[in-house]
Enzyme design. Sequence first.
Site, mmCIF file in Angstrom:
data_model
loop_
_atom_site.group_PDB
_atom_site.id
_atom_site.type_symbol
_atom_site.label_atom_id
_atom_site.label_comp_id
_atom_site.label_asym_id
_atom_site.label_seq_id
_atom_site.Cartn_x
_atom_site.Cartn_y
_atom_site.Cartn_z
ATOM 1 N N TYR A 52 0.821 -1.217 0.000
ATOM 2 C CA TYR A 52 0.000 0.000 0.000
ATOM 3 C C TYR A 52 0.856 1.270 0.000
ATOM 4 C CZ TYR A 52 -3.733 -3.250 1.437
ATOM 5 O OH TYR A 52 -4.621 -4.303 1.520
ATOM 6 N N ASN A 239 -18.841 4.625 9.813
ATOM 7 C CA ASN A 239 -18.475 3.202 9.716
ATOM 8 C C ASN A 239 -18.039 2.637 11.069
ATOM 9 O OD1 ASN A 239 -19.034 3.378 6.988
ATOM 10 N ND2 ASN A 239 -16.893 3.518 6.355
HETATM 11 N N1 NAP Z 1 -5.719 -8.663 1.474
HETATM 12 C C1 NAP Z 1 -6.074 -8.153 0.300
HETATM 13 O O1 NAP Z 1 -5.726 -8.664 -0.781
HETATM 14 C C2 NAP Z 1 -6.935 -6.934 0.282
HETATM 15 C C3 NAP Z 1 -7.566 -6.534 -0.913
HETATM 16 C C4 NAP Z 1 -8.383 -5.416 -0.881
HETATM 17 C C5 NAP Z 1 -8.559 -4.709 0.301
HETATM 18 N N2 NAP Z 1 -7.902 -5.089 1.448
HETATM 19 C C6 NAP Z 1 -8.048 -4.319 2.715
HETATM 20 O O2 NAP Z 1 -9.428 -4.147 2.989
HETATM 21 C C7 NAP Z 1 -9.725 -2.755 3.098
HETATM 22 C C8 NAP Z 1 -11.143 -2.478 2.632
HETATM 23 O O3 NAP Z 1 -11.350 -2.875 1.309
HETATM 24 P P1 NAP Z 1 -11.421 -1.847 0.079
HETATM 25 O O4 NAP Z 1 -10.656 -0.614 0.391
HETATM 26 O O5 NAP Z 1 -11.075 -2.641 -1.136
HETATM 27 O O6 NAP Z 1 -12.961 -1.547 -0.054
HETATM 28 P P2 NAP Z 1 -14.203 -1.066 0.860
HETATM 29 O O7 NAP Z 1 -13.763 -0.759 2.247
HETATM 30 O O8 NAP Z 1 -15.256 -2.096 0.645
HETATM 31 O O9 NAP Z 1 -14.683 0.223 0.110
HETATM 32 C C9 NAP Z 1 -13.972 1.415 0.088
HETATM 33 C C10 NAP Z 1 -14.762 2.344 -0.804
HETATM 34 O O10 NAP Z 1 -16.050 2.564 -0.230
HETATM 35 C C11 NAP Z 1 -16.247 3.949 0.005
HETATM 36 N N3 NAP Z 1 -16.974 4.054 1.295
HETATM 37 C C12 NAP Z 1 -16.462 4.053 2.553
HETATM 38 N N4 NAP Z 1 -17.436 4.151 3.464
HETATM 39 C C13 NAP Z 1 -18.609 4.223 2.787
HETATM 40 C C14 NAP Z 1 -19.955 4.358 3.197
HETATM 41 N N5 NAP Z 1 -20.295 4.429 4.481
HETATM 42 N N6 NAP Z 1 -20.920 4.404 2.221
HETATM 43 C C15 NAP Z 1 -20.569 4.315 0.917
HETATM 44 N N7 NAP Z 1 -19.299 4.192 0.461
HETATM 45 C C16 NAP Z 1 -18.315 4.149 1.400
HETATM 46 C C17 NAP Z 1 -14.855 4.543 0.064
HETATM 47 O O11 NAP Z 1 -14.885 5.877 -0.364
HETATM 48 P P3 NAP Z 1 -14.042 7.086 0.320
HETATM 49 O O12 NAP Z 1 -12.712 6.547 0.742
HETATM 50 O O13 NAP Z 1 -13.935 8.060 -0.808
HETATM 51 O O14 NAP Z 1 -14.867 7.596 1.458
HETATM 52 C C18 NAP Z 1 -14.110 3.679 -0.943
HETATM 53 O O15 NAP Z 1 -14.354 4.119 -2.265
HETATM 54 C C19 NAP Z 1 -8.632 -2.120 2.237
HETATM 55 O O16 NAP Z 1 -8.527 -0.728 2.451
HETATM 56 C C20 NAP Z 1 -7.442 -2.933 2.654
HETATM 57 O O17 NAP Z 1 -6.982 -2.495 3.919
HETATM 58 C C21 NAP Z 1 -7.122 -6.200 1.447
#
Ligand code: NAP
Length: 260
Positions: A52, A239
């Site tokens: 990251y 959240n």
């Molecule tokens: N191990 C792996 O391979 C892997 C892969 C993917 C992710 N991850 C981890 O998991 C975490 C979460 O997954 P992710 O970042 O892919 O996706 P997520 O948390 O499902 O979604 C993030 C997106 O949702 C938006 N969001 C946040 N809160 C919201 C709400 N209350 N209502 C509507 N939209 C909202 C955010 O926008 P804004 O930021 O613009 O507010 C961002 O665009 C990552 O950050 C990472 O730490 C791990």
Amino acid sequence: MDSDQPTLPLTGDVRIPLLGFGTWQATGEAGCQAVLAALDAGYRHIDTATMYGNEKEVGRAVKESGLRREDVFITTKLPPDRVGRERETIEASLAALDTDYVDLWLVHWPPSAPGDSIPVWREMLAARDENMARTVGVSNYSIGQIDELIQATEETPAVNQIRWSPSLYDRQTYAAHRDRGVALEGYSPFKASDLSDPVLVRIAQAHDVSPAQVVLRWHIDHEIIVIPKSVTPERIRANADVFGFSLTAEEMRDIDALAG
Ligand SMILES: NC(=O)c1ccc[n+]([C@@H]2O[C@H](COP(=O)([O-])OP(=O)(O)OC[C@H]3O[C@@H](n4cnc5c(N)ncnc54)[C@H](OP(=O)(O)O)[C@@H]3O)[C@@H](O)[C@H]2O)c1
């Protein structure tokens, strides 16, 4: 939310807060500010990774928050292209995070050469034994791949971090992790959800919360660790505000059924 939020016991006498803060794509000053806002909102668990490129900002935010290191659970991850360089990678993570240890170190993906899987896992265990990580686990592993590690080393990954959401809910995968004592940690809870789904909207209205909050609460009520990401202060706070309501058994079943 305060620091007495729910936690899950992991192998090695470690407890992980069920709610964590995701930081993928939260980089630079914005990333640092997002983590600071999260700690201010009450999150006590931050998910980062070498990949990251924000470990330095995460470390700075933890320091600037004024919280004690032992009160924040920090996860980072080994990229698969570091096979053979595990030790220098964790040392670089610790230096960037400005800490002596991480709470959880994960193999980010299974190594592409299957023969690398066991040696990498042994290096993870060695880092844990040297107190660089309190506990270790994997990410994006199948149950079969986890079983290979257990058979070869008699050491069970504490966690498997995988893509998870109501739409992806799979009873068998859930049970398989539970049977082995591997904590299931879900990522991309929103990206893998349809937040306008009528079932989520109805249940959200019944509790006067948002569908996003219902998705997070559903994970927590299943004792699945969940790590929503946001760089938007209101969303970071909302959240984290998921402990003032709970879902009924019938609502949980309705959400489980979204996976069809
Ligand atoms: N191990 C792996 O391979 C892997 C892969 C993917 C992710 N991850 C981890 O998991 C975490 C979460 O997954 P992710 O970042 O892919 O996706 P997520 O948390 O499902 O979604 C993030 C997106 O949702 C938006 N969001 C946040 N809160 C919201 C709400 N209350 N209502 C509507 N939209 C909202 C955010 O926008 P804004 O930021 O613009 O507010 C961002 O665009 C990552 O950050 C990472 O730490 C791990």
